[in-house]
Design an enzyme around this catalytic site. Structure first.
Site, PDB file in Angstrom:
ATOM      1  CB  THR A  28      -1.548  11.502  -2.618  1.00  0.00           C
ATOM      2  OG1 THR A  28      -1.183  10.258  -3.196  1.00  0.00           O
ATOM      3  CG2 THR A  28      -2.652  12.133  -3.444  1.00  0.00           C
TER       4      THR A  28
ATOM      5  CG  HIS B 137      -3.871   8.854   7.908  1.00  0.00           C
ATOM      6  ND1 HIS B 137      -4.363   8.285   6.772  1.00  0.00           N
ATOM      7  CD2 HIS B 137      -2.530   8.598   7.899  1.00  0.00           C
ATOM      8  CE1 HIS B 137      -3.393   7.703   6.107  1.00  0.00           C
ATOM      9  NE2 HIS B 137      -2.272   7.876   6.759  1.00  0.00           N
TER      10      HIS B 137
ATOM     11  CE  LYS C  28      -3.600   2.713   0.928  1.00  0.00           C
ATOM     12  NZ  LYS C  28      -4.405   2.579   2.156  1.00  0.00           N
ATOM     13  CB  VAL C  29       2.705   2.991  -2.321  1.00  0.00           C
ATOM     14  CG1 VAL C  29       3.592   1.792  -2.030  1.00  0.00           C
ATOM     15  CG2 VAL C  29       2.022   2.851  -3.684  1.00  0.00           C
ATOM     16  CB  SER C  30       1.631   7.995  -1.500  1.00  0.00           C
ATOM     17  OG  SER C  30       1.198   9.159  -2.147  1.00  0.00           O
TER      18      SER C  30
END
Length: 286
Positions: free
Chosen positions: A113, A157, A61-63
């Site tokens: 991002t 977040h 899971k990455v930007s």
């Protein structure tokens, strides 16, 4: 994290944030029939971004911001990630209407991002240049703004729900600016898988991710222990808000609108010199 060998569990890394643990709970615990086994590593997004750039891990899971640097080795899965509306990063300050010209801004990463959205917003709305950019872990940003160590902070977040506890105010919402100027959802986090796994395996991984999302929706209570175990002492109500904001129809399938949002972000960022340009087939799956 070395790539899995044939017959071994796939090496996957994602954050301990509620949206990721909610999405991957069923798959990680063997409740998705026929899905490859997973060996899970928890890591914040700046760490998984760096892992992707080093070619570590099978699924990450990455930007979305890191995609232009890693798509030769990794494929973007069409599901499992985070896009949405009304869920963008915020710029926080101590005083309303603060002027950011020449000011110091804390950000969680320059390969995120959030940072691309901030730079695109600043290019449109800050008449002079912002000053120094300071990278720090996202959980340190709000205390740093509160204590006057930096003039502003870019937060992500659950900070959307808690910044007022630090006596801070919202200067701007990067997601609102993005949506107002493009009409597209906000691309946040992507799921990548190593291309060398082969097209058949990549399709199986996408099917497993989609099935895991749907299993979480069908029985939200099943994932709750996993979510709260890794939620870093987050209030359960905040964890629920977090999931509600970041897990949506784009998590199950990017679709045409999701792909348009991803390509739109990276094309605009490339035009500003923030990332390398994407090739015409870079986002193709598998």
């Amino acid at each position: 994290m070395t790539p899995a060998q044939p017959g071994e569990a796939l090496q996957i890394a994602f954050s301990p944030c509620p949206n990721d643990t909610f999405v991957f709970d069923a798959w990680a615990h063997g409740r998705v029939p026929g899905a490859p086994a997973l060996d899970v590593t928890f890591a914040d997004i700046d760490i998984t971004n760096a892992m992707a750039e080093r070619g570590e891990g099978d699924v990450l899971k990455v930007s979305y911001a890191v995609l232009p640097y890693v798509l030769d080795e990794y494929a973007l899965l069409p599901c499992g990630g985070a896009l949405g509306r009304g869920c963008g990063p915020l710029v926080l300050t101590r005083e309303p209407g603060a002027d950011l010209v020449g000011r110091t801004v804390a950000v969680p990463s320059e390969r995120s991002t959030a940072y691309l959205l901030f730079r695109l917003w600043a290019a449109d709305t800050v008449p002079g240049r912002v000053g120094e950019i300071v990278v720090m872990p996202f959980h340190e940003i709000m205390p740093a703004v509160r204590d006057g160590k930096v003039d502003a902070g870019l937060v992500i977040h659950e900070a959307r729900f808690t910044y007022q506890n630090y006596g801070l105010v919202k200067l701007a919402d990067m997601g609102e600016h993005w949506e107002d100027t493009t009409g597209l959802p906000i691309p946040l986090g992507a799921i990548l898988a190593r291309r060398s796994l082969g097209e058949d395996t990549l399709r199986r991984l996408a099917e497993a991710a989609r099935a895991s999302v749907r299993a979480a929706w069908d029985d939200p209570e099943a994932s709750r222990p996993y979510v709260l175990e890794h939620a870093q002492e987050m209030d359960p109500a905040v964890a629920d808000q977090h999931i509600g904001l970041y897990v949506n129809e784009f998590t199950a399938d990017l679709g045409d609108e999701g792909y348009a949002a991803v390509r739109g972000l990276l094309t605009r960022a490339a035009a500003e010199g923030l990332v390398p340009p994407l090739g015409p087939d870079a986002l193709r799956f598998p």
